[in-house]
Design a protein around this motif. Structure first.
Motif, mmCIF file in Angstrom:
data_model
loop_
_atom_site.group_PDB
_atom_site.id
_atom_site.type_symbol
_atom_site.label_atom_id
_atom_site.label_comp_id
_atom_site.label_asym_id
_atom_site.label_seq_id
_atom_site.Cartn_x
_atom_site.Cartn_y
_atom_site.Cartn_z
ATOM 1 N N VAL A 62 -46.023 -8.069 48.495
ATOM 2 C CA VAL A 62 -46.704 -8.938 49.462
ATOM 3 C C VAL A 62 -45.752 -9.437 50.561
ATOM 4 O O VAL A 62 -46.072 -9.307 51.743
ATOM 5 N N PRO A 63 -44.553 -9.955 50.220
ATOM 6 C CA PRO A 63 -43.656 -10.400 51.300
ATOM 7 C C PRO A 63 -43.183 -9.256 52.205
ATOM 8 O O PRO A 63 -42.834 -9.478 53.360
ATOM 9 N N VAL A 64 -43.159 -8.038 51.686
ATOM 10 C CA VAL A 64 -42.673 -6.879 52.446
ATOM 11 C C VAL A 64 -43.791 -6.252 53.272
ATOM 12 O O VAL A 64 -43.641 -6.009 54.472
ATOM 13 N N ALA A 65 -44.942 -5.974 52.638
ATOM 14 C CA ALA A 65 -46.036 -5.242 53.284
ATOM 15 C C ALA A 65 -47.151 -6.155 53.796
ATOM 16 O O ALA A 65 -47.936 -5.754 54.646
ATOM 17 N N GLY A 66 -47.238 -7.351 53.234
ATOM 18 C CA GLY A 66 -48.324 -8.258 53.605
ATOM 19 C C GLY A 66 -49.491 -8.192 52.652
ATOM 20 O O GLY A 66 -50.454 -8.929 52.804
ATOM 21 N N PHE A 67 -49.417 -7.295 51.661
ATOM 22 C CA PHE A 67 -50.494 -7.145 50.678
ATOM 23 C C PHE A 67 -49.931 -6.498 49.415
ATOM 24 O O PHE A 67 -48.879 -5.878 49.461
ATOM 25 N N PRO A 68 -50.617 -6.651 48.280
ATOM 26 C CA PRO A 68 -50.185 -5.961 47.058
ATOM 27 C C PRO A 68 -50.276 -4.440 47.280
ATOM 28 O O PRO A 68 -51.269 -3.967 47.837
ATOM 29 N N TRP A 69 -49.251 -3.720 46.884
ATOM 30 C CA TRP A 69 -49.182 -2.270 47.128
ATOM 31 C C TRP A 69 -49.748 -1.518 45.933
ATOM 32 O O TRP A 69 -49.255 -1.651 44.822
ATOM 33 N N ILE A 70 -50.785 -0.728 46.184
ATOM 34 C CA ILE A 70 -51.397 0.083 45.130
ATOM 35 C C ILE A 70 -50.604 1.380 45.014
ATOM 36 O O ILE A 70 -50.517 2.142 45.982
ATOM 37 N N HIS A 71 -50.025 1.630 43.843
ATOM 38 C CA HIS A 71 -49.243 2.848 43.622
ATOM 39 C C HIS A 71 -50.041 3.943 42.932
ATOM 40 O O HIS A 71 -49.747 5.119 43.109
ATOM 41 N N TRP A 72 -51.017 3.542 42.120
ATOM 42 C CA TRP A 72 -51.773 4.557 41.383
ATOM 43 C C TRP A 72 -53.034 3.922 40.844
ATOM 44 O O TRP A 72 -52.984 2.832 40.255
ATOM 45 N N ILE A 73 -54.176 4.567 41.051
ATOM 46 C CA ILE A 73 -55.415 4.169 40.391
ATOM 47 C C ILE A 73 -56.099 5.441 39.888
ATOM 48 O O ILE A 73 -56.112 6.466 40.574
ATOM 49 N N ALA A 74 -56.600 5.358 38.682
ATOM 50 C CA ALA A 74 -57.259 6.517 38.071
ATOM 51 C C ALA A 74 -58.347 6.020 37.138
ATOM 52 O O ALA A 74 -58.256 4.916 36.584
ATOM 53 N N THR A 75 -59.374 6.845 36.954
ATOM 54 C CA THR A 75 -60.465 6.487 36.061
ATOM 55 C C THR A 75 -60.987 7.720 35.339
ATOM 56 O O THR A 75 -60.577 8.846 35.639
ATOM 57 N N ASP A 76 -61.891 7.469 34.408
ATOM 58 C CA ASP A 76 -62.517 8.528 33.610
ATOM 59 C C ASP A 76 -61.463 9.407 32.936
ATOM 60 O O ASP A 76 -61.602 10.628 32.841
ATOM 61 N N ILE A 77 -60.393 8.742 32.489
ATOM 62 C CA ILE A 77 -59.318 9.396 31.751
ATOM 63 C C ILE A 77 -59.814 9.590 30.320
ATOM 64 O O ILE A 77 -60.368 8.666 29.714
ATOM 65 N N ALA A 78 -59.631 10.783 29.796
ATOM 66 C CA ALA A 78 -60.050 11.068 28.425
ATOM 67 C C ALA A 78 -59.352 10.102 27.459
ATOM 68 O O ALA A 78 -58.183 9.769 27.634
ATOM 69 N N VAL A 79 -60.100 9.644 26.460
ATOM 70 C CA VAL A 79 -59.559 8.700 25.486
ATOM 71 C C VAL A 79 -58.382 9.342 24.754
ATOM 72 O O VAL A 79 -58.472 10.472 24.269
#
Length: 170
Positions: A62-79
């Motif tokens: 946040v202090p660097v970019a102005g917002f939380p930086w999303i590095h990875w999002i994934a879904t529907d990952i096999a259990v």
């Protein structure tokens, strides 16, 4: 019923191992960005878990970019009890969304970067927040979904979640 879902990422000297971040070897980088995702151990999943989802967010950005930086999002990952190393590149059994490199303020036009894991490159030591969600059914989100779409789905579908902080060296 209550579960106490747990997740773990093996650290090296208290930090995310170098090969997954800023100090990754050239073979594990694309456009000078780390792209080899780290393994995630998962235990104590709720019995009715049908799929997993995850977010990796740098709130220290946040202090660097102005917002939380999303590095990875994934879904529907096999259990599973282990999301293996490099799962983001292998893509089997998961749908990945857009990270912060998709921003119109950046000059990155490669979905191999902005729709996959893009590891830490902090200017100083940062803590990365990894959250894994146990879902009662798949989200059916399309490839390239956004974080807000995933948050709406996990609100409705999460049976449980676990969160850890992962330090990465600057």
């Amino acid at each position: 019923s209550w579960w106490i879902m747990k997740i773990n990422v093996a650290l090296s000297n208290g930090y995310l191992p170098d090969r997954f971040g800023k100090y990754a070897p050239a073979a594990d980088k694309l456009h000078d960005l780390p792209i080899r995702s780290f393994p995630i151990e998962i235990s104590e999943l709720p019995t009715d878990t049908a799929a997993l989802a995850l977010t990796l967010i740098d709130y220290d950005a946040v202090p660097v970019a102005g917002f939380p930086w999303i590095h990875w999002i994934a879904t529907d990952i096999a259990v599973t009890d282990l999301i293996p190393e490099n799962a983001s590149a292998l893509e089997n059994g998961m749908t990945q969304g857009k990270n912060s490199y998709v921003s119109k303020f950046l000059d990155v036009d490669d979905p191999a970067i902005f729709e996959h894991y893009s590891g830490p490159k902090p200017p100083t030591d940062h803590e990365y927040t990894l959250t894994v969600y146990a879902l009662k059914e798949s989200t059916n989100l399309p490839k390239g979904f956004y974080l807000n779409d995933l948050m709406r789905k996990t609100e409705a579908l999460a049976l449980d979640s676990a969160q850890i902080k992962i330090p990465s060296r600057g």
